[in-house]
Write a protein that holds these residues in place. Structure first.
Motif, PDB file in Angstrom:
ATOM      1  N   HIS A   4     -16.788 -35.524   1.848  1.00 46.03           N
ATOM      2  CA  HIS A   4     -17.196 -36.917   1.722  1.00 46.03           C
ATOM      3  C   HIS A   4     -16.525 -37.514   0.501  1.00 46.03           C
ATOM      4  CE1 HIS A   4     -20.406 -36.691   4.757  1.00 46.03           C
ATOM      5  NE2 HIS A   4     -20.417 -35.421   4.388  1.00 46.03           N
ATOM      6  N   ARG A   7     -13.982 -44.881  -1.832  1.00 43.58           N
ATOM      7  CA  ARG A   7     -12.738 -45.586  -1.560  1.00 43.58           C
ATOM      8  C   ARG A   7     -11.762 -45.582  -2.723  1.00 43.58           C
ATOM      9  NH1 ARG A   7     -13.160 -51.064   1.440  1.00 43.58           N
ATOM     10  NH2 ARG A   7     -11.083 -50.904   0.625  1.00 43.58           N
ATOM     11  N   ARG A 125     -28.447 -52.587   1.226  1.00 44.64           N
ATOM     12  CA  ARG A 125     -28.259 -51.958   2.530  1.00 44.64           C
ATOM     13  C   ARG A 125     -26.838 -51.418   2.570  1.00 44.64           C
ATOM     14  NH1 ARG A 125     -28.295 -55.651   7.622  1.00 44.64           N
ATOM     15  NH2 ARG A 125     -27.494 -56.792   5.890  1.00 44.64           N
ATOM     16  N   ARG A 126     -26.693 -50.120   2.774  1.00 39.11           N
ATOM     17  CA  ARG A 126     -25.373 -49.482   2.833  1.00 39.11           C
ATOM     18  C   ARG A 126     -24.835 -49.535   4.251  1.00 39.11           C
ATOM     19  NH1 ARG A 126     -23.874 -45.863  -1.261  1.00 39.11           N
ATOM     20  NH2 ARG A 126     -25.385 -45.780  -2.941  1.00 39.11           N
ATOM     21  N   SER A 127     -23.531 -49.705   4.364  1.00 37.88           N
ATOM     22  CA  SER A 127     -22.906 -49.672   5.681  1.00 37.88           C
ATOM     23  C   SER A 127     -22.810 -48.236   6.190  1.00 37.88           C
ATOM     24  CB  SER A 127     -21.509 -50.306   5.636  1.00 37.88           C
ATOM     25  OG  SER A 127     -20.674 -49.584   4.762  1.00 37.88           O
ATOM     26  N   ALA A 128     -22.801 -47.266   5.258  1.00 33.34           N
ATOM     27  CA  ALA A 128     -22.751 -45.839   5.600  1.00 33.34           C
ATOM     28  C   ALA A 128     -23.209 -45.055   4.381  1.00 33.34           C
ATOM     29  CB  ALA A 128     -21.337 -45.421   5.990  1.00 33.34           C
ATOM     30  N   GLU A 129     -23.772 -43.869   4.594  1.00 31.01           N
ATOM     31  CA  GLU A 129     -24.178 -43.011   3.477  1.00 31.01           C
ATOM     32  C   GLU A 129     -22.981 -42.555   2.651  1.00 31.01           C
ATOM     33  OE1 GLU A 129     -27.144 -41.848   2.084  1.00 31.01           O
ATOM     34  OE2 GLU A 129     -27.869 -43.547   3.248  1.00 31.01           O
ATOM     35  N   SER A 130     -21.867 -42.220   3.326  1.00 27.64           N
ATOM     36  CA  SER A 130     -20.644 -41.813   2.657  1.00 27.64           C
ATOM     37  C   SER A 130     -19.510 -41.901   3.672  1.00 27.64           C
ATOM     38  CB  SER A 130     -20.748 -40.383   2.115  1.00 27.64           C
ATOM     39  OG  SER A 130     -20.801 -39.451   3.179  1.00 27.64           O
ATOM     40  N   VAL A 131     -18.306 -41.780   3.185  1.00 25.25           N
ATOM     41  CA  VAL A 131     -17.141 -41.676   4.060  1.00 25.25           C
ATOM     42  C   VAL A 131     -16.980 -40.199   4.371  1.00 25.25           C
ATOM     43  CG1 VAL A 131     -14.663 -42.024   4.252  1.00 25.25           C
ATOM     44  CG2 VAL A 131     -16.063 -43.710   3.044  1.00 25.25           C
ATOM     45  N   ARG A 132     -16.936 -39.845   5.632  1.00 25.10           N
ATOM     46  CA  ARG A 132     -16.833 -38.449   6.038  1.00 25.10           C
ATOM     47  C   ARG A 132     -15.397 -38.151   6.460  1.00 25.10           C
ATOM     48  NH1 ARG A 132     -20.304 -35.851  10.858  1.00 25.10           N
ATOM     49  NH2 ARG A 132     -18.388 -35.140  11.779  1.00 25.10           N
TER      50      ARG A 132
END
Length: 136
Positions: A4, A7, A125-132
């Protein structure tokens, strides 16, 4: 193996004077933030963008400011308590800061003197928990 990442920062590398004390410290403060060390080997560990190993005769310990994301004020408080119990030194008790409205943080010095912070920026509000990242 899945990794993970965010950016902007690929990784931050800390070199520890006393690797075992540093590993213990980060295990405890990261657990307070509900994050586990999932990747490790002899004398190193990695958590998301954070990579830590031991300094040797050719290198020196790192001295930086590093801020971890917390999901609540309670998590910031737990981070600070865990850090002090794991050998960290207080460098700013939990509380609101005037950096921007809703900024709630706590600061500690890790075993090598790095200024480590946990910060909650308020409800988001997150768009995703993390980048996988999965190998292709």
């Amino acid at each position: 193996m899945t990794w993970h990442t965010g950016r902007l920062i690929d990784h931050v590398h800390l070199r520890a004077r006393n690797y075992m004390a540093t590993r213990y410290f980060y295990e405890k403060v990261l657990a307070a933030l509900d994050v586990k060390i999932e990747h490790a080997g002899e004398g190193w560990f990695q958590v998301d963008e954070l990579f830590v190993d031991g300094a040797d005769a050719r290198t020196v310990p790192t001295h930086i400011h590093l801020a971890f994301q917390a999901r609540s004020r309670d998590m910031v408080d737990a981070f600070h308590k865990a850090a002090l119990a794991a050998g960290g030194k207080d460098n700013g008790r939990p509380g609101e800061r005037d950096y921007h409205p809703g900024y709630y943080g706590a600061f500690v010095l890790d075993p090598d003197g790095n200024n480590i912070e946990a910060v909650f920026h308020g409800p988001v509000r997150r768009s995703a928990e993390s980048v996988r990242l999965d190998p292709a």
